[in-house]
Design an enzyme around this catalytic site. Structure first.
Site, mmCIF file in Angstrom:
data_model
loop_
_atom_site.group_PDB
_atom_site.id
_atom_site.type_symbol
_atom_site.label_atom_id
_atom_site.label_comp_id
_atom_site.label_asym_id
_atom_site.label_seq_id
_atom_site.Cartn_x
_atom_site.Cartn_y
_atom_site.Cartn_z
ATOM 1 C CE LYS A 32 -1.261 1.540 4.021
ATOM 2 N NZ LYS A 32 -1.168 2.602 4.401
ATOM 3 C CG ASN A 33 2.254 2.691 3.467
ATOM 4 O OD1 ASN A 33 1.292 2.966 3.136
ATOM 5 N ND2 ASN A 33 2.878 2.491 4.857
ATOM 6 C CB CYS A 71 -3.780 6.730 11.094
ATOM 7 S SG CYS A 71 -3.566 5.447 10.018
ATOM 8 N NE ARG A 119 1.278 10.227 11.006
ATOM 9 C CZ ARG A 119 0.606 9.353 10.140
ATOM 10 N NH1 ARG A 119 -0.408 9.073 10.015
ATOM 11 N NH2 ARG A 119 1.490 8.405 9.569
ATOM 12 C CB ILE A 164 3.862 18.532 6.991
ATOM 13 C CG1 ILE A 164 3.265 20.003 7.338
ATOM 14 C CG2 ILE A 164 2.923 17.277 6.876
ATOM 15 C CD1 ILE A 164 2.440 20.685 6.208
ATOM 16 C CG ASP A 165 8.977 19.687 11.058
ATOM 17 O OD1 ASP A 165 8.256 18.780 10.984
ATOM 18 O OD2 ASP A 165 10.065 19.717 11.292
ATOM 19 C CG ASP A 170 3.626 1.091 9.742
ATOM 20 O OD1 ASP A 170 3.288 2.006 10.252
ATOM 21 O OD2 ASP A 170 3.715 1.200 8.348
ATOM 22 N NE ARG A 211 -6.710 5.108 6.159
ATOM 23 C CZ ARG A 211 -6.119 6.082 6.781
ATOM 24 N NH1 ARG A 211 -6.572 6.474 8.016
ATOM 25 N NH2 ARG A 211 -4.870 6.561 6.278
HETATM 26 N N1 EPU Z 1 7.659 13.925 10.928
HETATM 27 C C1 EPU Z 1 8.048 15.140 11.264
HETATM 28 N N2 EPU Z 1 8.132 16.286 10.293
HETATM 29 C C2 EPU Z 1 7.516 15.861 9.067
HETATM 30 C C3 EPU Z 1 7.399 14.620 8.509
HETATM 31 C C4 EPU Z 1 7.309 13.644 9.574
HETATM 32 O O1 EPU Z 1 8.360 15.422 12.414
HETATM 33 O O2 EPU Z 1 7.759 17.070 8.242
HETATM 34 C C5 EPU Z 1 7.744 12.679 11.862
HETATM 35 C C6 EPU Z 1 6.596 12.156 11.612
HETATM 36 O O3 EPU Z 1 5.653 12.956 12.900
HETATM 37 C C7 EPU Z 1 6.930 10.857 12.555
HETATM 38 C C8 EPU Z 1 8.156 10.567 11.846
HETATM 39 O O4 EPU Z 1 8.862 11.863 11.481
HETATM 40 O O5 EPU Z 1 7.063 10.829 13.935
HETATM 41 C C9 EPU Z 1 8.179 9.611 10.779
HETATM 42 O O6 EPU Z 1 7.120 10.016 9.889
HETATM 43 P P1 EPU Z 1 7.353 9.686 8.254
HETATM 44 O O7 EPU Z 1 7.202 10.908 7.613
HETATM 45 O O8 EPU Z 1 8.477 8.769 7.935
HETATM 46 O O9 EPU Z 1 5.883 8.808 8.069
HETATM 47 P P2 EPU Z 1 4.678 8.890 6.920
HETATM 48 O O10 EPU Z 1 5.395 9.167 5.592
HETATM 49 O O11 EPU Z 1 3.812 9.809 7.213
HETATM 50 C C10 EPU Z 1 4.693 6.515 6.436
HETATM 51 C C11 EPU Z 1 3.652 5.280 6.145
HETATM 52 C C12 EPU Z 1 3.124 4.937 7.589
HETATM 53 C C13 EPU Z 1 4.610 4.426 8.438
HETATM 54 C C14 EPU Z 1 5.619 5.554 8.399
HETATM 55 C C15 EPU Z 1 6.995 5.090 9.011
HETATM 56 C C16 EPU Z 1 2.643 5.744 4.171
HETATM 57 C C17 EPU Z 1 1.451 6.318 3.501
HETATM 58 N N3 EPU Z 1 2.513 5.913 5.631
HETATM 59 O O12 EPU Z 1 4.416 7.543 7.082
HETATM 60 O O13 EPU Z 1 2.363 4.014 7.443
HETATM 61 O O14 EPU Z 1 4.093 4.105 9.584
HETATM 62 O O15 EPU Z 1 5.977 5.864 7.032
HETATM 63 O O16 EPU Z 1 7.358 4.036 8.472
HETATM 64 O O17 EPU Z 1 3.708 5.604 3.518
HETATM 65 C C18 EPU Z 1 0.594 2.587 7.819
HETATM 66 O O18 EPU Z 1 0.557 2.059 6.813
HETATM 67 O O19 EPU Z 1 -0.384 2.161 8.711
HETATM 68 C C19 EPU Z 1 1.239 3.635 8.111
HETATM 69 C C20 EPU Z 1 0.842 4.640 9.183
#
Ligand code: EPU
Length: 472
Positions: free
Chosen positions: A27-28, A121, A126, A128-129, A339, A446
């Site tokens: 999925k990811n 979720c 979470r 986006i900085d 995950d 999902r």
């Molecule tokens: N983070 C920041 N700033 C940012 C972006 C992220 O502080 O600008 C923090 C997040 O808050 C978190 C950490 O960095 O604490 C890691 O976040 P990341 O960006 O790596 O996660 P993501 O891209 O939002 C993807 C997967 C998640 C999976 C994570 C970690 C997708 C769609 N989602 O999320 O999958 O847990 O990477 O491997 O690819 C799931 O499939 O159930 C799921 C939650």
């Protein structure tokens, strides 16, 4: 959002599930390949796409932008040539954080993207900085109004030719998004401290086959040499790698509930740490890797070799209390995946001894702990990052009924708090004794394709029902 529940007959510790489960595409990775379709000059074909809710939400978001999306049996065709809008639909984006990755390809192609503060979720803040910082370093201007961001990037002709962006924190979505934002650019963008997840590699390799020049993916430093505005051409269909989280989830489930279970079409090399942990704990796992034929899943690991295989739990006759406990710390790939954290905690409630599980990636990913406690598991939350577990404990519907009010008036049901915790709670119900109801199945849908059908095929008694309003 449906209001459905699973009604699950617990196996009371019996290991009666058996058979084969075939793993779906990741999925990811699929979601990011769908977003990347925006970078193309003609319709793209995406194969091995999981039939999960998030994929359908992403399809709808693309359609709202003007793309034409056709879904046919785990394959998608996306025609990006009719895209006219750069506004990511706020309502749809609010249910899926991954929608924010679309800003990368939209900026690359149209120099503009608008999106709402991301949802997804309910796991922690979470932020986006890192996306914002990266875009600013690429020369973008960002404005915010009413929780909506609008980003404008300079036209490709005016972009700087050497850009370096360092992630202060490893981020999967951040790495993918900035990578895609740079693909059509005027110069070279170097990203450092990148996430190294196999899903990123899977998408980048496909983009390279179609005209992009992305180097170093799968390492901490990625360099993207822009195409100077030339759109990508769909020379190859995209094929999603097997979903390592789905495979890992079934492996843990099999360890607790199956004497013999084969997990087919997976990538054992993407699950090395989990396999080691379970094997050392006492689970009899056989690994088989094989070269994939041209027609089957194509995905190269870092050495360039194509590996695809299966995992088999064989002769798993000892009671779960004979397995040994261990500690787990979640980390970015190749560390233990966040995950699989809820699933492994559930496993550890059933095995002998004490364990500590530390969650390093997301805050707020222990919401399911209270559900396990109500079932009788001995778990103690130390803080938002650490849970201590003492096993083995029986998980009982009877215990839930007699301790219903301990965690507030939460009713007689269990809850899926997010995609992965949802699977973990289904697993807990299967291990347990009694008939359990798990609400919020839409969260499980999902990320897991047809979970109840797959479990039923393995011999479980899992029924999908409309949620009884009394139990919400
Ligand atoms: N983070 C920041 N700033 C940012 C972006 C992220 O502080 O600008 C923090 C997040 O808050 C978190 C950490 O960095 O604490 C890691 O976040 P990341 O960006 O790596 O996660 P993501 O891209 O939002 C993807 C997967 C998640 C999976 C994570 C970690 C997708 C769609 N989602 O999320 O999958 O847990 O990477 O491997 O690819 C799931 O499939 O159930 C799921 C939650």
């Amino acid at each position: 959002m449906n209001k459905e529940s699973f009604v699950i007959e617990g196996l009371a510790g019996r290991k009666s599930l058996k058979g084969t489960v075939k793993i779906a595409g990741a999925k990811n990775a699929a979601l990011k390949a769908m977003a990347a379709a925006v970078l193309f000059d003609a319709p793209v074909q995406l194969n091995n796409i999981p039939d999960t809710e998030d994929v359908h939400v992403m399809s709808e978001i693309l359609e709202k932008l003007g793309a034409q999306v056709v879904w046919k049996q785990n394959a998608l065709t996306i025609d990006p040539t009719s895209i006219t809008s750069t506004i990511i639909d706020p309502k749809l984006a609010s249910v899926m954080r991954a929608s924010v990755v679309l800003t990368g390809p939209l900026l690359a192609r149209f120099s503009k993207a608008s999106f709402p503060a991301p949802g997804g979720c309910v796991i922690g803040a979470r932020p986006i900085d890192q996306f914002i910082k990266g875009y600013e370093e690429m020369g973008a201007t960002i404005s915010e109004a009413d929780c909506n961001y609008t980003i404008e990037m300079p036209d490709i002709r005016y972009q700087r030719t050497e850009i370096r962006i360092h992630f202060d924190k490893k981020t999967v979505g951040g790495t993918e998004t900035l990578m895609m934002a740079a693909v059509l650019g005027n110069g070279t963008v170097t990203l450092t401290n990148c996430a190294m997840e196999p899903e990123i590699v899977n998408v980048a390799e496909w983009l390279n086959e179609c005209g992009a020049n992305i180097q170093g993916v799968g390492t901490e430093t990625i360099t993207i040499i822009g195409t100077r505005g030339k759109l990508l051409s769909p020379k190859q269909p995209y094929v999603a790698i097997p979903d390592r989280i789905e495979a890992g989830s079934y492996l843990i489930l099999g360890a607790l509930c199956a004497e013999n279970l084969t997990i087919e079409d997976c990538r054992p090399d993407h699950l090395a740490l989990l396999i080691d942990m379970l094997t050392n704990s006492g689970v009899p796992i056989e690994i088989s890797n094989h070269e994939a034929s041209g027609a089957s899943i194509k995905s190269a690991d870092q050495s360039g070799q194509i590996i695809n295989g299966s995992l088999t739990i064989k002769g798993n006759t000892k009671p779960n209390s004979a397995f040994k406990s261990f500690d787990v710390i979640t980390k970015e790939y190749p560390g233990f995946p966040t995950d699989l954290q809820a699933q492994i905690v559930t496993y550890l409630t059933q095995v002998a001894g004490k364990s500590v599980v530390t969650e390093n990636i997301f805050e707020g990913r222990f919401k399911y702990v209270s559900d396990l406690q109500r079932m009788g598991a001995k778990l103690e939350l130390k803080d938002s990052k650490e849970v201590q577990i003492v096993g083995p404990t029986e998980l009982l519907k009877e215990h839930m009924d007699s301790h219903q009010h301990e965690n507030g008036d939460v009713g007689p049901h269990l809850n899926a708090h997010d995609i992965r915790a949802g699977f973990a709670i289904v697993m807990a119900a299967l291990v347990g004794k009694g008939t359990f109801t798990v609400n919020n199945t839409y969260l499980i849908d999902r990320g897991y394709e047809k979970l109840e059908e797959r479990l039923t095929a393995l011999g479980a008694n899992v029924k999908r029902t409309k949620t009884d309003v009394q139990s919400i």
